[in-house]
Scaffold this motif. Sequence first.
Motif, PDB file in Angstrom:
ATOM      1  N   ARG A 115       1.066  -1.604 -27.128  1.00 27.50           N
ATOM      2  CA  ARG A 115       0.354  -2.808 -27.591  1.00 27.50           C
ATOM      3  C   ARG A 115       0.679  -3.155 -29.041  1.00 27.50           C
ATOM      4  NH1 ARG A 115      -2.855  -0.398 -23.883  1.00 27.50           N
ATOM      5  NH2 ARG A 115      -3.771  -1.762 -22.277  1.00 27.50           N
ATOM      6  N   ARG A 116       1.364  -2.253 -29.744  1.00 29.93           N
ATOM      7  CA  ARG A 116       1.704  -2.498 -31.142  1.00 29.93           C
ATOM      8  C   ARG A 116       3.113  -3.038 -31.333  1.00 29.93           C
ATOM      9  NH1 ARG A 116      -0.674   2.735 -34.511  1.00 29.93           N
ATOM     10  NH2 ARG A 116      -2.849   2.547 -33.820  1.00 29.93           N
ATOM     11  N   TRP A 117       3.956  -2.957 -30.303  1.00 32.79           N
ATOM     12  CA  TRP A 117       5.343  -3.352 -30.519  1.00 32.79           C
ATOM     13  C   TRP A 117       5.993  -4.128 -29.381  1.00 32.79           C
ATOM     14  CZ3 TRP A 117       9.263  -1.278 -27.372  1.00 32.79           C
ATOM     15  CH2 TRP A 117       8.876  -0.206 -26.560  1.00 32.79           C
ATOM     16  N   VAL A 118       5.445  -4.090 -28.175  1.00 35.90           N
ATOM     17  CA  VAL A 118       6.041  -4.827 -27.056  1.00 35.90           C
ATOM     18  C   VAL A 118       5.637  -6.300 -27.165  1.00 35.90           C
ATOM     19  CG1 VAL A 118       6.185  -5.055 -24.554  1.00 35.90           C
ATOM     20  CG2 VAL A 118       6.001  -2.788 -25.584  1.00 35.90           C
ATOM     21  N   PRO A 119       6.596  -7.225 -27.183  1.00 32.73           N
ATOM     22  CA  PRO A 119       6.312  -8.648 -27.418  1.00 32.73           C
ATOM     23  C   PRO A 119       5.240  -9.253 -26.520  1.00 32.73           C
ATOM     24  CG  PRO A 119       8.662  -8.267 -27.550  1.00 32.73           C
ATOM     25  CD  PRO A 119       8.049  -6.971 -27.100  1.00 32.73           C
ATOM     26  N   CYS A 120       5.218  -8.904 -25.225  1.00 31.86           N
ATOM     27  CA  CYS A 120       4.263  -9.547 -24.317  1.00 31.86           C
ATOM     28  C   CYS A 120       2.819  -9.217 -24.667  1.00 31.86           C
ATOM     29  CB  CYS A 120       4.569  -9.182 -22.860  1.00 31.86           C
ATOM     30  SG  CYS A 120       4.348  -7.429 -22.456  1.00 31.86           S
ATOM     31  N   TYR A 121       2.579  -8.118 -25.404  1.00 32.47           N
ATOM     32  CA  TYR A 121       1.230  -7.787 -25.843  1.00 32.47           C
ATOM     33  C   TYR A 121       0.866  -8.512 -27.140  1.00 32.47           C
ATOM     34  CZ  TYR A 121       1.033  -3.954 -22.460  1.00 32.47           C
ATOM     35  OH  TYR A 121       1.013  -3.215 -21.299  1.00 32.47           O
ATOM     36  N   LEU A 122       1.866  -8.986 -27.868  1.00 29.28           N
ATOM     37  CA  LEU A 122       1.637  -9.597 -29.177  1.00 29.28           C
ATOM     38  C   LEU A 122       1.677 -11.117 -29.136  1.00 29.28           C
ATOM     39  CD1 LEU A 122       3.965  -7.220 -31.243  1.00 29.28           C
ATOM     40  CD2 LEU A 122       1.494  -7.046 -30.993  1.00 29.28           C
ATOM     41  N   LYS A 123       2.148 -11.677 -28.037  1.00 29.57           N
ATOM     42  CA  LYS A 123       2.362 -13.125 -27.980  1.00 29.57           C
ATOM     43  C   LYS A 123       1.078 -13.942 -28.045  1.00 29.57           C
ATOM     44  CE  LYS A 123       5.019 -13.222 -24.307  1.00 29.57           C
ATOM     45  NZ  LYS A 123       5.895 -13.763 -23.236  1.00 29.57           N
ATOM     46  N   CYS A 124      -0.067 -13.321 -27.797  1.00 28.50           N
ATOM     47  CA  CYS A 124      -1.332 -14.049 -27.858  1.00 28.50           C
ATOM     48  C   CYS A 124      -1.839 -14.199 -29.289  1.00 28.50           C
ATOM     49  CB  CYS A 124      -2.394 -13.347 -27.008  1.00 28.50           C
ATOM     50  SG  CYS A 124      -2.043 -13.402 -25.240  1.00 28.50           S
ATOM     51  N   HIS A 125      -1.145 -13.586 -30.243  1.00 30.43           N
ATOM     52  CA  HIS A 125      -1.542 -13.649 -31.645  1.00 30.43           C
ATOM     53  C   HIS A 125      -0.468 -14.392 -32.440  1.00 30.43           C
ATOM     54  CE1 HIS A 125      -4.605 -10.670 -30.663  1.00 30.43           C
ATOM     55  NE2 HIS A 125      -3.657  -9.972 -30.063  1.00 30.43           N
ATOM     56  N   PHE A 126      -0.911 -15.156 -33.431  1.00 32.77           N
ATOM     57  CA  PHE A 126       0.043 -15.946 -34.215  1.00 32.77           C
ATOM     58  C   PHE A 126       0.758 -15.063 -35.237  1.00 32.77           C
ATOM     59  CE2 PHE A 126       1.082 -18.791 -37.818  1.00 32.77           C
ATOM     60  CZ  PHE A 126       1.979 -19.598 -37.145  1.00 32.77           C
TER      61      PHE A 126
END
Length: 227
Positions: free
Chosen positions: A61-72
């Motif tokens: 959740r700290r580095w995989v893009p699909c987990y981060l895409k919901c944040h700007f």
Amino acid sequence: MKKLPEKLLGYTKYKEIKHGVKQLVYESSNAEDFENRWAKFIEKYDLELNEWLYTLYEERRRWVPCYLKCHFWAGMSTTQRSEGMNAFFDGFMNSTTTLQQFVAQYDNALRSKAEKECEADFASTNTTLPSGSQSFIERQFQDEYTHAKFGEVQNELRCKMNCNIKSVEVHGCKAKYIVKEALIWKDQSADKFNEVIFDLMTKDIECTCRLFEFRGVLCRHNLIVLA
């Protein structure tokens, strides 16, 4: 993406596994897709007992893009932030710069950056980039966005021609669109599907690609629904 430890994985499998990890990390459209791909990847290469990969997965959740895409994040990845910092100091200091010189050059770099931003703001306020179409949506972005961000919008508008709506389902006040995008991957055609949800009452719209949440730009999939 974090670097794979070649010594831990073994030289013979290293290249193939590295490519496999890169593919599943950057091609997974959402968390569920990543979870399924990761499970198949681990099983395929018999890596269930690999402690390093297990730790990597626990921190997904700290580095995989699909987990981060919901944040700007302004579209920046970890490597892009590093590259941005290198570009920030480029021309002001190098490996031979002393600590005393660093302090002075740091101020010069900040001043130069501020001046460039002021120039960009002035250009965005006093000049107008030409529209590439007769779209009212494009004209709205033309009035509100800076030149750099408007350029990103225009790119999405151009790429909209590669998309088409495959199906529409309406449930209450929400409509679900399945948008097919024609892509070229390794000189071969490859289709990608994204789901767009449009609220008929509030006019809110969201896409599974999360480009707006990540970069602040409406994606080509949303645009073809709104067109």
